[in-house]
Design a protein around this motif. Structure first.
Motif, mmCIF file in Angstrom:
data_model
loop_
_atom_site.group_PDB
_atom_site.id
_atom_site.type_symbol
_atom_site.label_atom_id
_atom_site.label_comp_id
_atom_site.label_asym_id
_atom_site.label_seq_id
_atom_site.Cartn_x
_atom_site.Cartn_y
_atom_site.Cartn_z
ATOM 1 N N SER A 253 0.829 -1.208 0.000
ATOM 2 C CA SER A 253 0.000 0.000 0.000
ATOM 3 C C SER A 253 0.859 1.252 0.000
ATOM 4 N N VAL A 254 1.859 1.288 0.863
ATOM 5 C CA VAL A 254 2.746 2.452 0.925
ATOM 6 C C VAL A 254 3.487 2.617 -0.399
ATOM 7 N N LEU A 255 3.975 1.502 -0.950
ATOM 8 C CA LEU A 255 4.672 1.550 -2.231
ATOM 9 C C LEU A 255 3.741 2.022 -3.342
ATOM 10 N N GLY A 256 2.506 1.523 -3.344
ATOM 11 C CA GLY A 256 1.554 1.920 -4.375
ATOM 12 C C GLY A 256 1.219 3.397 -4.311
ATOM 13 N N VAL A 257 0.984 3.918 -3.115
ATOM 14 C CA VAL A 257 0.664 5.340 -2.968
ATOM 15 C C VAL A 257 1.834 6.198 -3.447
ATOM 16 N N TYR A 258 3.044 5.810 -3.065
ATOM 17 C CA TYR A 258 4.218 6.593 -3.453
ATOM 18 C C TYR A 258 4.423 6.559 -4.968
ATOM 19 N N LEU A 259 4.345 5.380 -5.582
ATOM 20 C CA LEU A 259 4.570 5.267 -7.021
ATOM 21 C C LEU A 259 3.475 5.985 -7.810
ATOM 22 N N ALA A 260 2.231 5.888 -7.344
ATOM 23 C CA ALA A 260 1.144 6.599 -8.022
ATOM 24 C C ALA A 260 1.351 8.103 -7.945
ATOM 25 N N GLY A 261 1.781 8.585 -6.785
ATOM 26 C CA GLY A 261 2.068 10.016 -6.649
ATOM 27 C C GLY A 261 3.186 10.464 -7.558
ATOM 28 N N GLU A 262 4.237 9.648 -7.666
ATOM 29 C CA GLU A 262 5.335 9.969 -8.573
ATOM 30 C C GLU A 262 4.861 9.997 -10.017
ATOM 31 N N GLY A 263 3.955 9.080 -10.373
ATOM 32 C CA GLY A 263 3.424 9.072 -11.727
ATOM 33 C C GLY A 263 2.649 10.342 -12.046
ATOM 34 N N VAL A 264 1.851 10.810 -11.096
ATOM 35 C CA VAL A 264 1.091 12.049 -11.298
ATOM 36 C C VAL A 264 2.038 13.231 -11.465
ATOM 37 N N VAL A 265 3.076 13.300 -10.618
ATOM 38 C CA VAL A 265 4.031 14.400 -10.703
ATOM 39 C C VAL A 265 4.762 14.383 -12.046
ATOM 40 N N GLU A 266 5.207 13.197 -12.480
ATOM 41 C CA GLU A 266 5.920 13.099 -13.757
ATOM 42 C C GLU A 266 5.004 13.443 -14.925
ATOM 43 N N GLY A 267 3.743 13.002 -14.854
ATOM 44 C CA GLY A 267 2.803 13.321 -15.913
ATOM 45 C C GLY A 267 2.534 14.819 -15.994
ATOM 46 N N THR A 268 2.396 15.472 -14.830
ATOM 47 C CA THR A 268 2.186 16.913 -14.794
ATOM 48 C C THR A 268 3.388 17.663 -15.349
ATOM 49 N N ALA A 269 4.599 17.209 -14.944
ATOM 50 C CA ALA A 269 5.814 17.865 -15.426
ATOM 51 C C ALA A 269 5.953 17.717 -16.940
ATOM 52 N N ALA A 270 5.612 16.540 -17.466
ATOM 53 C CA ALA A 270 5.709 16.325 -18.912
ATOM 54 C C ALA A 270 4.718 17.209 -19.660
ATOM 55 N N ARG A 271 3.512 17.341 -19.104
ATOM 56 C CA ARG A 271 2.510 18.177 -19.759
ATOM 57 C C ARG A 271 2.940 19.635 -19.761
ATOM 58 N N GLU A 272 3.505 20.113 -18.632
ATOM 59 C CA GLU A 272 3.969 21.498 -18.575
ATOM 60 C C GLU A 272 5.157 21.713 -19.514
ATOM 61 N N GLY A 273 6.007 20.684 -19.647
ATOM 62 C CA GLY A 273 7.139 20.808 -20.549
ATOM 63 C C GLY A 273 6.699 20.935 -21.994
ATOM 64 N N GLN A 274 5.653 20.178 -22.383
ATOM 65 C CA GLN A 274 5.147 20.263 -23.741
ATOM 66 C C GLN A 274 4.436 21.580 -23.996
ATOM 67 N N ALA A 275 3.812 22.109 -22.889
ATOM 68 C CA ALA A 275 3.136 23.401 -23.046
ATOM 69 C C ALA A 275 4.126 24.529 -23.260
#
Length: 275
Positions: A253-275
């Motif tokens: 559970s702890v691993l899943g929450v952390y990895l999911a959060g990292e995925g959201v952050v990376e996805g947001t950063a990629a979207r801002e980079g493309q913008a």
């Protein structure tokens, strides 16, 4: 944000799958196991896979281990989300006030923040729960009390940068009240970096709640994974599954929450980079 961006890395995909299973367990617990999970369901210390009505066996008192896992997921998720929401709310407000007001207000608030940061978070939570008494609301408040300093510092740093921008100066010129400027114009733009801490706070809150329950300071009226691990200590040699199964659930559970959060952050950063 699209799901394809969230699943852009295997780690993020694994985290989201684990987090989805955790949420599904928490939601389905009252329907799949409507009985009190603390009630006796069979003979004590029944090993796993001996009775398909109790697939993971029973503990020393004859309570269903699977029911405990599902209801424990509800407790872990509730504590993690509530503690994260409370700490981010308090941290955002304090950081915004400190960064926007500056001067003596900033100095006082940041010294208070420093004072809280000098005390290890778990010890602070342990002391508060020991004094006030174990209950779910007290556990959430104790964890939030030890976790608000991180969001405070990030919010303050963002506000210090944003408060000098042109649209803030324009808001001052048209006569907006400073409080309105701070919380209507500045804070919404300072929130994204603060929200990025959510996954870390949720994961830490789940671990802290489990540790408190392991020490006997969790809510006695709720099943918790930490309490299940503690229950299995006395029979660790003869029935290790009682501690191993909830321990695996806690780690995943702890691993899943952390990895999911990292995925959201990376996805947001990629979207801002493309913008």
């Amino acid at each position: 944000m699209s799901l394809s961006r969230l699943f852009r890395t295997p780690e993020a995909a694994a985290g989201l799958v684990i987090l989805g299973l955790l949420v599904a367990m928490a939601v389905a617990a009252p329907w799949l196991f409507p009985r009190d999970p603390l009630a006796i369901a069979g003979q004590p210390l029944l090993p796993p896979f001996q009775d398909w009505a109790l697939p993971l066996g029973t503990d020393r008192l004859g309570r269903d281990v699977v029911a405990g896992l599902f209801h424990g997921a509800r407790t872990s998720l509730a504590v993690g989300l509530a503690a994260a929401a409370a700490s981010i709310l308090v941290g955002s407000i304090v950081g915004t006030v400190a960064g926007f007001a500056g001067g003596l207000v900033d100095e006082v608030l940041m010294r208070i923040t420093d004072a809280f940061q000098t005390v290890p978070g778990f010890l602070l939570s342990l002391a508060l729960v020991s004094v006030v008494g174990p209950s779910l609301s007290v556990v959430v408040a104790a964890i939030a009390l030890s976790a608000w300093t991180g969001p405070t510092r990030i919010a303050r740093a963002e506000v210090l940068s944003i408060r000098e921008r042109d649209y803030v100066a324009s808001a001052r010129v048209i006569g907006m009240h400073p409080v309105e400027i701070a919380f209507r114009e500045v804070l919404p733009n300072a929130l994204p970096p603060v929200l990025a801490l959510s996954s870390v706070i949720v994961a830490a809150a789940i671990l802290t709640e489990a540790a408190l329950s392991f020490l006997g300071l969790g809510d006695p009226n709720r099943v918790t994974w930490g309490g299940m691990i503690a229950e299995g200590r006395a029979v660790l040699r003869s029935a290790p599954y009682l501690s191993v199964i909830p321990g695996i659930a806690l780690v995943l559970s702890v691993l899943g929450v952390y990895l999911a959060g990292e995925g959201v952050v990376e996805g947001t950063a990629a979207r801002e980079g493309q913008a």
